[in-house]
Design an enzyme around this catalytic site. Structure first.
Site, mmCIF file in Angstrom:
data_model
loop_
_atom_site.group_PDB
_atom_site.id
_atom_site.type_symbol
_atom_site.label_atom_id
_atom_site.label_comp_id
_atom_site.label_asym_id
_atom_site.label_seq_id
_atom_site.Cartn_x
_atom_site.Cartn_y
_atom_site.Cartn_z
ATOM 1 N N LYS A 14 -20.295 6.802 4.341
ATOM 2 C CA LYS A 14 -19.648 5.494 4.461
ATOM 3 C C LYS A 14 -19.377 4.882 3.081
ATOM 4 C CE LYS A 14 -19.333 4.849 8.981
ATOM 5 N NZ LYS A 14 -18.043 4.680 9.682
ATOM 6 N N PHE A 26 -18.355 3.259 21.883
ATOM 7 C CA PHE A 26 -18.863 1.935 22.300
ATOM 8 C C PHE A 26 -17.974 0.814 21.761
ATOM 9 C CE2 PHE A 26 -22.132 -1.173 20.428
ATOM 10 C CZ PHE A 26 -21.981 -2.097 21.457
ATOM 11 N N ARG A 84 -31.032 4.540 19.757
ATOM 12 C CA ARG A 84 -31.247 3.337 18.962
ATOM 13 C C ARG A 84 -32.120 2.354 19.735
ATOM 14 N NH1 ARG A 84 -25.423 2.107 16.391
ATOM 15 N NH2 ARG A 84 -24.731 2.966 18.367
ATOM 16 N N TYR A 98 -7.067 4.197 -1.933
ATOM 17 C CA TYR A 98 -5.759 4.195 -1.254
ATOM 18 C C TYR A 98 -5.107 2.822 -1.360
ATOM 19 C CZ TYR A 98 -5.144 8.824 0.716
ATOM 20 O OH TYR A 98 -4.893 10.162 0.858
ATOM 21 N N SER A 122 -17.148 7.846 14.264
ATOM 22 C CA SER A 122 -18.369 7.931 13.465
ATOM 23 C C SER A 122 -19.539 8.329 14.356
ATOM 24 C CB SER A 122 -18.639 6.565 12.835
ATOM 25 O OG SER A 122 -19.694 6.640 11.918
ATOM 26 N N ASN A 153 -8.062 11.555 6.249
ATOM 27 C CA ASN A 153 -6.932 11.821 7.154
ATOM 28 C C ASN A 153 -6.349 10.537 7.743
ATOM 29 O OD1 ASN A 153 -6.982 14.598 6.821
ATOM 30 N ND2 ASN A 153 -8.417 14.933 8.509
ATOM 31 N N GLY A 205 -18.504 9.830 22.017
ATOM 32 C CA GLY A 205 -17.749 8.953 22.911
ATOM 33 C C GLY A 205 -17.584 9.620 24.264
ATOM 34 N N TYR A 214 -25.263 9.715 6.467
ATOM 35 C CA TYR A 214 -24.469 8.615 7.032
ATOM 36 C C TYR A 214 -24.108 7.620 5.933
ATOM 37 C CZ TYR A 214 -23.144 4.792 10.179
ATOM 38 O OH TYR A 214 -22.465 3.794 10.827
HETATM 39 N N1 UDP Z 1 -37.077 1.557 16.503
HETATM 40 C C1 UDP Z 1 -38.236 1.450 17.243
HETATM 41 N N2 UDP Z 1 -38.309 2.104 18.449
HETATM 42 C C2 UDP Z 1 -37.283 2.836 18.971
HETATM 43 C C3 UDP Z 1 -36.090 2.941 18.212
HETATM 44 C C4 UDP Z 1 -36.018 2.291 16.986
HETATM 45 O O1 UDP Z 1 -39.208 0.788 16.828
HETATM 46 O O2 UDP Z 1 -37.448 3.385 20.087
HETATM 47 C C5 UDP Z 1 -36.988 0.847 15.222
HETATM 48 C C6 UDP Z 1 -36.531 1.704 14.024
HETATM 49 O O3 UDP Z 1 -37.631 2.301 13.392
HETATM 50 C C7 UDP Z 1 -35.831 0.669 13.153
HETATM 51 C C8 UDP Z 1 -35.255 -0.326 14.150
HETATM 52 O O4 UDP Z 1 -35.959 -0.121 15.370
HETATM 53 O O5 UDP Z 1 -36.764 -0.001 12.307
HETATM 54 C C9 UDP Z 1 -33.760 -0.144 14.390
HETATM 55 O O6 UDP Z 1 -33.510 1.217 14.645
HETATM 56 P P1 UDP Z 1 -32.157 1.792 15.242
HETATM 57 O O7 UDP Z 1 -32.405 3.241 15.554
HETATM 58 O O8 UDP Z 1 -31.687 0.934 16.349
HETATM 59 O O9 UDP Z 1 -31.042 1.729 14.108
HETATM 60 P P2 UDP Z 1 -30.979 1.276 12.573
HETATM 61 O O10 UDP Z 1 -30.932 -0.211 12.600
HETATM 62 O O11 UDP Z 1 -32.180 1.790 11.839
HETATM 63 O O12 UDP Z 1 -29.728 1.896 12.100
#
Ligand code: UDP
Length: 317
Positions: free
Chosen positions: A149, A11, A186, A159, A75, A99, A36, A145
């Site tokens: 990171k 993305f 997400r 480095y 990632s 790497n 990807g 994750y």
């Molecule tokens: N979330 C939600 N419904 C969904 C997906 C995510 O309510 O269908 C909530 C999730 O619990 C979090 C926020 O939205 O509090 C953001 O989640 P996301 O998976 O986008 O990524 P994050 O910011 O946690 O890395």
């Protein structure tokens, strides 16, 4: 310049490729296509200054010729993905960063690590400045994750300090826009797809958690400025307008004109364990060092993103 972008079919990586090509540079996109897709770079096929290499950056990287910049974007940043692929997530953050740093050292190229707001974990300081060390559970489901990171930041600084590599670290906060995967799980793609299909929007934990959402063009502008700036310290890039997830659901309904209902859910998987309750970037450093701040409002960004998802749904139907 000759620029390598790992995760270049992803993305954000593919948007960076577009930007550097339109600025007149040569771009090599490297990606193992695990999350990807070549669809993100199909429009670049045949471009005289563009090359795609399918490769997994956790394996040794051999690349002929000089490089001016290495941008390490490869990632698995979606919680759903890193819960499904925990070992690969750790490997790309650890071995992949090692790497790509080794390559940058060998080529004397400037290096960028795409780090994340997840290094702050479930933060006890709000909004989060770069000086905050974070609150991460190393053995929780998100630890794969977050800790990869955090290791990636540590090895990037090593480095820089011990090998003199010219490094940059960007801590990326929630970013959205066209080319996000429809099924990446997400909140942005979930809600937009649910709204477009007239399905209920799945709001977890009462929708009280907060996030701030940065449109991808703003992020790309910030990264380009960071690469041109002279700093090795981490820099937060994100949009400081903070919303609860429930407010965000309502924004998605407005942007899509959808009459979907909101469904409050308690997910049964581990997805929301250690889910940060609040997240918002302090962007003072980016404002000061890069004269950067986001320009695209959530309303405008959601309209563009919804248009992309609509068109994608039509073309895949
Ligand atoms: N979330 C939600 N419904 C969904 C997906 C995510 O309510 O269908 C909530 C999730 O619990 C979090 C926020 O939205 O509090 C953001 O989640 P996301 O998976 O986008 O990524 P994050 O910011 O946690 O890395």
């Amino acid at each position: 310049m000759r620029i390598l972008i790992t995760g270049g079919a992803g993305f954000i990586g593919s948007h960076l490729a577009d930007r550097y090509l339109s600025d007149g540079h040569e771009v090599i996109a490297m990606d193992n296509l695990s999350t990807g897709t070549t669809a993100n770079i199909a429009h670049l096929a045949g471009h005289p200054r563009f090359q795609f290499i399918k490769h997994d950056v956790t394996q040794y990287i051999y690349l002929a010729g000089h490089l001016d910049m290495v941008l390490h974007l490869a990632s698995l940043p979606s919680p759903v993905d890193y819960l499904h692929y925990p070992i690969q997530t750790l490997k790309v953050g650890a071995l992949g960063t090692h790497n790509t740093l080794g390559l940058a050292l060998a080529k004397q190229a400037r290096f960028l690590l795409a780090s994340t707001s997840e290094v702050y974990g479930d933060p006890l300081v709000h909004p989060q400045p770069e000086s905050y060390w974070g609150n991460v559970n190393p053995i929780g489901p998100r630890g794969v994750y977050d800790e990869s990171k955090r290791f990636a930041e540590a090895i990037t600084m090593a480095y820089h300090r011990y090998h003199g590599v010219d490094t940059r670290i960007v801590r990326i906060f929630n970013t959205y826009g066209p080319r996000m995967r429809l099924d990446d799980g997400r909140v942005v793609p979930n809600f937009i797809n649910q709204a477009l299909r007239g399905e209920p929007l799945t709001v977890y934990d009462g929708g009280t958690h907060t996030r701030s959402f940065c449109y991808v063009d703003d992020l790309v502008e910030g990264i380009v400025r960071l690469m041109a700036a002279d700093t090795h310290e981490p820099v937060n890039l994100g949009n400081p307008s903070e919303f609860t997830i429930l407010e965000f659901a309502q924004k998605v309904l407005e942007a899509t004109g959808s009459s979907s209902e909101i469904m409050f859910l308690e997910p049964t998987d581990e997805r929301t364990k250690d889910d940060p309750k609040v997240r918002c970037p302090d962007i003072t450093r980016a404002r000061t060092l890069l004269s950067w701040e986001p320009a695209v409002s959530l309303e405008a960004g959601l309209l563009r993103t919804a248009a992309y998802f609509k068109q994608k749904a039509v073309s895949e139907a």
